[in-house]
Design a protein around this motif. Structure first.
Motif, mmCIF file in Angstrom:
data_model
loop_
_atom_site.group_PDB
_atom_site.id
_atom_site.type_symbol
_atom_site.label_atom_id
_atom_site.label_comp_id
_atom_site.label_asym_id
_atom_site.label_seq_id
_atom_site.Cartn_x
_atom_site.Cartn_y
_atom_site.Cartn_z
ATOM 1 N N TRP A 81 -6.114 -3.799 2.411
ATOM 2 C CA TRP A 81 -5.901 -2.529 3.096
ATOM 3 C C TRP A 81 -7.078 -1.587 2.883
ATOM 4 O O TRP A 81 -7.727 -1.631 1.838
ATOM 5 C CB TRP A 81 -4.655 -1.831 2.536
ATOM 6 N N LEU A 110 0.851 -1.192 0.000
ATOM 7 C CA LEU A 110 0.000 0.000 0.000
ATOM 8 C C LEU A 110 0.880 1.234 0.000
ATOM 9 O O LEU A 110 1.807 1.345 0.801
ATOM 10 C CB LEU A 110 -0.917 0.021 1.229
ATOM 11 N N SER A 111 0.580 2.170 -0.895
ATOM 12 C CA SER A 111 1.234 3.476 -0.895
ATOM 13 C C SER A 111 0.201 4.514 -0.499
ATOM 14 O O SER A 111 -0.758 4.766 -1.234
ATOM 15 C CB SER A 111 1.809 3.802 -2.280
ATOM 16 N N CYS A 112 0.372 5.080 0.688
ATOM 17 C CA CYS A 112 -0.476 6.200 1.127
ATOM 18 C C CYS A 112 0.489 7.279 1.613
ATOM 19 O O CYS A 112 1.455 7.590 0.914
ATOM 20 C CB CYS A 112 -1.494 5.750 2.172
ATOM 21 N N PRO A 131 -7.717 2.439 2.058
ATOM 22 C CA PRO A 131 -6.862 3.355 1.285
ATOM 23 C C PRO A 131 -5.912 4.195 2.139
ATOM 24 O O PRO A 131 -4.845 4.578 1.660
ATOM 25 C CB PRO A 131 -7.875 4.236 0.553
ATOM 26 N N ASN A 132 -6.273 4.494 3.400
ATOM 27 C CA ASN A 132 -5.424 5.339 4.239
ATOM 28 C C ASN A 132 -4.438 4.549 5.096
ATOM 29 O O ASN A 132 -3.671 5.137 5.866
ATOM 30 C CB ASN A 132 -6.274 6.243 5.136
ATOM 31 N N GLY A 133 -4.451 3.222 5.004
ATOM 32 C CA GLY A 133 -3.504 2.404 5.752
ATOM 33 C C GLY A 133 -3.822 2.242 7.222
ATOM 34 O O GLY A 133 -3.003 1.696 7.976
#
Length: 212
Positions: A135, A85-87, A137-139
């Motif tokens: 996940w 995950l990239s946030c 989206p915001n982790g």
């Protein structure tokens, strides 16, 4: 006026030798030589994450062309699922054959981002192989499913370094897919697909007939 078709881009698909060559095919453990199998894969624009049969996570940074390695402490066991995950920070969740789940908060060179590698563990709820991870989206939320049908919700506070986990759903067959969006968790098992509404804790089955 006729619309102009977007140009077609041809791509060649070939083995990623630069990635595969950075992963050993065998390791030495005492007097034994152990073959390394690649068991899990996930990718995004920044990283390629590869899980292995020796419990080692190989994380390739696509921008820096660098390979890094992460592992679980203690016994060596096969990684069965990885999820990137990239946030605001870069995160990777890892599940193993015995039901261990860990989250690695990666180091970033960008200003204001995480400067120290941190690991969070989902403690002791899963007892069997992890088959799915999802996940938010915001982790801040991670959902994990196993081959006995258990789904665990983990709330992460990255600033405080806290991970609180609880069992939210238990199905009679193995979890094969999870996806989360807008307070709704999509769950697919060997027998059915359902929507789990996390606020109301209610279930809505997709379709009426069980899978054969």
């Amino acid at each position: 006026m006729a619309s102009v078709a977007s140009p077609v881009i041809f791509k060649e698909f070939c083995p990623l030798y630069y990635l595969l060559n950075a992963i050993p095919t065998k390791i030495q453990k005492g007097f034994r030589s152990i073959v390394v199998y690649l068991t899990a894969l996930d990718t995004n624009g920044d990283y390629i994450a590869v899980g292995s049969s020796i419990g080692m996570l190989y994380l390739y940074c696509r921008h820096l062309n660098q390979m890094k390695k992460y592992n679980f402490e203690g016994r060596c066991e096969s990684i069965t699922f990885v999820k990137l995950l990239s946030c605001f920070d870069d995160l990777v969740a890892v599940g193993t054959a015995s039901g261990r789940v860990a989250v690695f908060q990666l180091v970033s060179a960008l200003p204001g981002r995480n400067k120290q590698l941190r690991r969070f563990d989902v403690a002791g709820i899963h007892k069997s192989s992890i088959t799915a991870l999802a996940w938010s989206p915001n982790g801040m939320k991670l959902f994990s499913g196993d081959d006995k049908g258990k789904i665990v919700y983990s709330a992460l506070d990255l600033d405080q370094g806290i991970c609180n986990s609880s069992l939210v759903l238990e199905e009679p067959s193995s979890i094969v897919q999870l996806d989360y969006n807008q307070k709704v968790l999509l769950v697919s098992t060997l027998q059915r697909t359902l929507l789990f509404y996390t606020e109301e804790k209610s279930v809505n089955q997709v379709g009426t007939q069980p899978r054969k």
